[in-house]
Design a protein around this motif. Structure first.
Motif, short mmCIF file in Angstrom:
data_model
loop_
_atom_site.label_atom_id
_atom_site.label_comp_id
_atom_site.label_asym_id
_atom_site.label_seq_id
_atom_site.Cartn_x
_atom_site.Cartn_y
_atom_site.Cartn_z
N MET A 1 0.83 -1.21 0.00
CA MET A 1 0.00 0.00 0.00
C MET A 1 0.86 1.25 0.00
SD MET A 1 -3.18 -0.63 2.56
CE MET A 1 -4.04 0.78 1.85
N LYS A 2 0.39 2.26 -0.72
CA LYS A 2 1.09 3.53 -0.77
C LYS A 2 0.09 4.66 -0.50
CE LYS A 2 5.07 1.75 -1.93
NZ LYS A 2 6.23 1.79 -1.03
N ASN A 3 0.65 5.85 -0.21
CA ASN A 3 -0.17 7.04 -0.02
C ASN A 3 -1.24 6.87 1.06
OD1 ASN A 3 1.21 8.36 -2.19
ND2 ASN A 3 -0.09 7.24 -3.63
N ILE A 4 -0.81 6.40 2.22
CA ILE A 4 -1.71 6.26 3.36
C ILE A 4 -1.88 7.63 4.03
CG2 ILE A 4 -2.06 5.18 5.60
CD1 ILE A 4 -2.34 3.37 3.10
N ASN A 5 -3.14 8.04 4.18
CA ASN A 5 -3.41 9.34 4.78
C ASN A 5 -4.20 9.28 6.08
OD1 ASN A 5 -2.15 11.14 2.89
ND2 ASN A 5 -3.70 10.49 1.41
N ALA A 6 -4.60 8.07 6.49
CA ALA A 6 -5.35 7.95 7.75
C ALA A 6 -5.13 6.56 8.35
CB ALA A 6 -6.83 8.20 7.53
N VAL A 7 -5.12 6.52 9.68
CA VAL A 7 -5.00 5.25 10.40
C VAL A 7 -6.13 5.18 11.42
CG1 VAL A 7 -3.54 3.77 11.82
CG2 VAL A 7 -2.49 5.32 10.15
N LEU A 8 -6.85 4.06 11.41
CA LEU A 8 -7.95 3.83 12.35
C LEU A 8 -7.53 2.76 13.34
CD1 LEU A 8 -10.91 3.75 9.80
CD2 LEU A 8 -10.20 5.67 11.25
N PHE A 9 -7.56 3.09 14.61
CA PHE A 9 -7.15 2.17 15.67
C PHE A 9 -8.36 1.60 16.40
CE2 PHE A 9 -3.22 4.59 15.28
CZ PHE A 9 -2.24 3.62 15.47
N ASP A 10 -8.26 0.32 16.73
CA ASP A 10 -9.10 -0.27 17.76
C ASP A 10 -8.57 0.21 19.11
OD1 ASP A 10 -10.87 -2.24 19.05
OD2 ASP A 10 -9.03 -3.34 19.44
N LEU A 11 -9.34 0.00 20.17
CA LEU A 11 -8.92 0.44 21.51
C LEU A 11 -8.44 -0.72 22.38
CD1 LEU A 11 -8.67 2.77 23.58
CD2 LEU A 11 -11.02 2.22 24.28
N ASP A 12 -9.37 -1.58 22.78
CA ASP A 12 -9.07 -2.63 23.76
C ASP A 12 -8.14 -3.69 23.20
OD1 ASP A 12 -10.81 -1.81 26.04
OD2 ASP A 12 -12.37 -2.02 24.53
N GLY A 13 -7.01 -3.86 23.85
CA GLY A 13 -6.04 -4.84 23.41
C GLY A 13 -5.12 -4.34 22.32
N THR A 14 -5.47 -3.22 21.70
CA THR A 14 -4.64 -2.62 20.65
C THR A 14 -3.86 -1.44 21.20
OG1 THR A 14 -6.22 -3.31 18.93
CG2 THR A 14 -4.65 -1.58 18.36
N GLU B 1 -8.69 3.36 -0.07
CA GLU B 1 -7.33 2.94 -0.41
C GLU B 1 -6.27 3.71 0.36
OE1 GLU B 1 -9.65 3.81 -2.62
OE2 GLU B 1 -10.22 1.80 -3.30
N GLU B 2 -6.66 4.82 0.98
CA GLU B 2 -5.72 5.65 1.73
C GLU B 2 -5.83 5.44 3.24
OE1 GLU B 2 -6.23 9.71 0.53
OE2 GLU B 2 -6.13 9.24 -1.61
N ILE B 3 -6.56 4.40 3.65
CA ILE B 3 -6.84 4.17 5.08
C ILE B 3 -6.30 2.81 5.50
CG2 ILE B 3 -8.65 3.98 6.83
CD1 ILE B 3 -10.47 5.58 4.88
N VAL B 4 -5.68 2.76 6.68
CA VAL B 4 -5.21 1.51 7.27
C VAL B 4 -5.87 1.35 8.64
CG1 VAL B 4 -3.24 0.29 8.28
CG2 VAL B 4 -3.01 1.41 6.07
#
Length: 219
Positions: free
Chosen positions: A1-14, A163-166
């Motif tokens: 993957m390229k050009n990542i502009n956002a990251v979404l995190f889980d909370l518990d355990g992450t 495509e820009e989100i992980v």
């Protein structure tokens, strides 16, 4: 993957080391009220990363108990209050990864099956709330993980291409939700039982230090 502009995190355990906290609340309730003894490995295998509704169904269907969801909700909330959620520790490297992602200019969101009060208490205690553009919590969705709804709501809030989100998750439940929403998912866990369930993750890493290295190499 390229050009990542956002990251979404889980909370518990992450991001937070909460599973033993939850286990320590549930275990005495199950033993005292229902005569069921479980250990931490069993908690990780059958209950961790799931909603209250799922866990009650698991108790009733697999353990043949008669647990009322509303009763369990009140019992566990009372237990959490007594135990003081502000004592929950961060996962190793949690603050460092948030700092690095923020410094790289990427947006950060939180997508969790926990309620907003939990987010405010725990992340507030560690002064991490300001790293996030938004929070998707349990009360905002009708269908929680593993349904795609929480992540689709997050995508809508971001208003950028998928495509820009992980996504960063620690359980099969969360990873399934991310994949069902059409998102790239990095799974992070040292729990062997959970690793065996995460074959559908795009990457499977051991800790947030490895995740940080991977994320910052994606551009």
């Amino acid at each position: 993957m390229k050009n990542i502009n956002a990251v979404l995190f889980d909370l518990d355990g992450t991001l937070i080391d909460s599973e033993f906290f939850y286990f320590s609340t549930w275990a005495p309730i199950l033993e005292n009220d229902y005569g069921l003894k479980i250990d931490f490995d069993e908690w990780i295998s059958n209950f961790a990363g799931h909603t209250l509704n799922h866990n009650v169904q698991m108790l009733n269907q697999e353990y043949k108990l008669n647990v009322d969801e509303e009763d369990m909700w009140f019992a566990t909330r009372a237990g959490y209050s007594k135990a003081n959620m502000s004592n929950i520790r961060l996962m190793p490297h949690a603050k460092e990864i948030l700092e690095a992602i923020q410094a790289s200019g990427k947006k950060i969101g939180l997508v969790t099956s926990s309620y907003q009060t939990t987010v405010d208490i725990v992340l507030g205690e560690h002064q991490l709330l300001d790293y996030f553009e938004f929070f998707v919590t349990r009360e905002q969705v009708e269908n929680p993980k593993p349904d795609a709804e929480p992540y689709l709501l997050a995508v809508n809030k971001l208003s950028i291409p998928k495509e820009e989100i992980v996504v960063v998750e620690d359980t099969s439940t969360g990873c399934t939700a991310a994949k069902n929403a059409g998102l790239y998912c990095i799974a992070v866990t040292k729990q062997e039982v959970e690793k065996s369930r995460l074959k559908h993750a795009d990457e499977l890493l051991n800790d947030l230090a490895e995740v940080k290295k991977s994320l910052l190499s994606l551009n």
